[in-house]
Design an enzyme around this catalytic site. Sequence first.
Site, PDB file in Angstrom:
ATOM      1  N   ILE A 201     -25.066 -26.962  34.919  1.00  0.00           N
ATOM      2  CA  ILE A 201     -26.321 -26.390  34.401  1.00  0.00           C
ATOM      3  C   ILE A 201     -26.039 -24.939  34.040  1.00  0.00           C
ATOM      4  CG2 ILE A 201     -28.706 -25.706  35.022  1.00  0.00           C
ATOM      5  CD1 ILE A 201     -28.371 -28.707  34.900  1.00  0.00           C
ATOM      6  N   HIS A 202     -26.209 -24.564  32.781  1.00  0.00           N
ATOM      7  CA  HIS A 202     -26.020 -23.141  32.473  1.00  0.00           C
ATOM      8  C   HIS A 202     -26.888 -22.606  31.332  1.00  0.00           C
ATOM      9  CE1 HIS A 202     -23.376 -24.625  29.268  1.00  0.00           C
ATOM     10  NE2 HIS A 202     -23.544 -23.462  28.696  1.00  0.00           N
ATOM     11  N   ARG A 203     -27.637 -23.481  30.645  1.00  0.00           N
ATOM     12  CA  ARG A 203     -28.427 -22.996  29.496  1.00  0.00           C
ATOM     13  C   ARG A 203     -29.526 -22.053  29.957  1.00  0.00           C
ATOM     14  NH1 ARG A 203     -26.147 -23.884  25.200  1.00  0.00           N
ATOM     15  NH2 ARG A 203     -24.819 -25.679  25.368  1.00  0.00           N
ATOM     16  N   ARG A 234     -23.073 -17.976  35.127  1.00  0.00           N
ATOM     17  CA  ARG A 234     -24.496 -17.713  34.839  1.00  0.00           C
ATOM     18  C   ARG A 234     -25.389 -18.363  35.896  1.00  0.00           C
ATOM     19  NH1 ARG A 234     -28.363 -17.182  31.046  1.00  0.00           N
ATOM     20  NH2 ARG A 234     -27.042 -16.606  29.318  1.00  0.00           N
TER      21      ARG A 234
END
Length: 360
Positions: A201-203, A234
């Site tokens: 998960i990084h958006r 992130r």
Amino acid sequence: MRILSVVGARPQFVKLAPIAHAMRGRAEHLIAHTGQHYDEIMSEVFFRDLDIPAPDFNLGVGSGKHGAQTGAMLAGVEEIIESTAPDCVLVYGDTNSTLAAALAATKLHVPVAHLEAGLRSFNRRMPEEHNRVLTDHSADLLLAPTQVAMGHLATEGLAARSILVGDVMTDVLFTVRESLNETGAVLPDGLVPGGYYIATIHRPDNTDGPVRLAAIIGELASLDKPVLLLAHPRLRNLAEKHGISLEQGSIVLSSPLAYPELINAAMNSAGVITDSGGLQKEAFLLRVPCTTIRPETEWVETVDLGWNVLVSENLHQLAATVHRPAPESTDAAPYGDGHAAERSVAALLATFGPQSANRL
Ligand code: UD1
């Protein structure tokens, strides 16, 4: 002929690998790294594992707000283009490094080729969508991975500059999968084939707001098998800032993996849960069911063929989606045959090489 590739972020190093190999003996290939990603595990390991020559230049730009980061790269790439006078600048994908290099070259009247052209999410909240659209419209040669991407380019009036080459990520995945079969890579501690999921998960839309991030992590923590969560910097930074623990319930927290280890972990998993573009496609190519935490995807073929299901607003549907039965098997190959890099280099030589009638 001299070609300057500009890369800067993790997915671009993966795409660079087959291109660098296909360039050998065919063109003088220079590599500039913007330094957008700089941690060892986000950058160097890819050059080492995928046998990519060390960059000829590294701008060391690092992290920053979009304008500051893109602007620093624009100024740095301009200097490199002026000092090396390439016949063409090749840019990859949809990151800030892509747009910066495309702009720098365009303003110096150096031809630009865009690899992975024509992808669209039609979601203008994504920085990647701005980068794709602006890069495609400034480029002279558009190397498209899929028929759907060719369609988007035609709709935007760019058909005459577009060519379908296939997806270079298929090239690199096939090569690495073969080498894994030979070397027999091992899984992270405690995980057995088919007994775990992997998640990334990084958006910004998933990580930047505390409520949404906490909800996603809570859903992952409640799945029925261990979830190997490969945490992008992130994600770690924002979870810490929001006071959200990443080590809950089923989650097994891990650093990002090097590419061969990632492919090995994905192909042995019971499912992939992600908001990454590349991993959706890798899951499909490995025939592992994927659940994508986004309202839309650029890689629509994975959804149409039943191997990828999107979950966005209704996060409480995540568990049921991840636990769904395996989809219909398919031998469809929307992402090409593993020879996209050779076609791309041939197109660059034909369009900008010494024999070309199109030289600017
Ligand atoms: C970028 C790309 C995205 C791609 C992703 C793959 C843009 C707009 N986005 O997002 O399309 O899917 O890379 O990873 O270009 N950081 C580190 N170490 C690093 C790199 C980043 O700690 O080596 C941290 C920085 O603190 C930064 C954050 O990660 O704040 C985000 O990095 P950035 O380069 O802005 O974008 P990504 O989120 O990685």
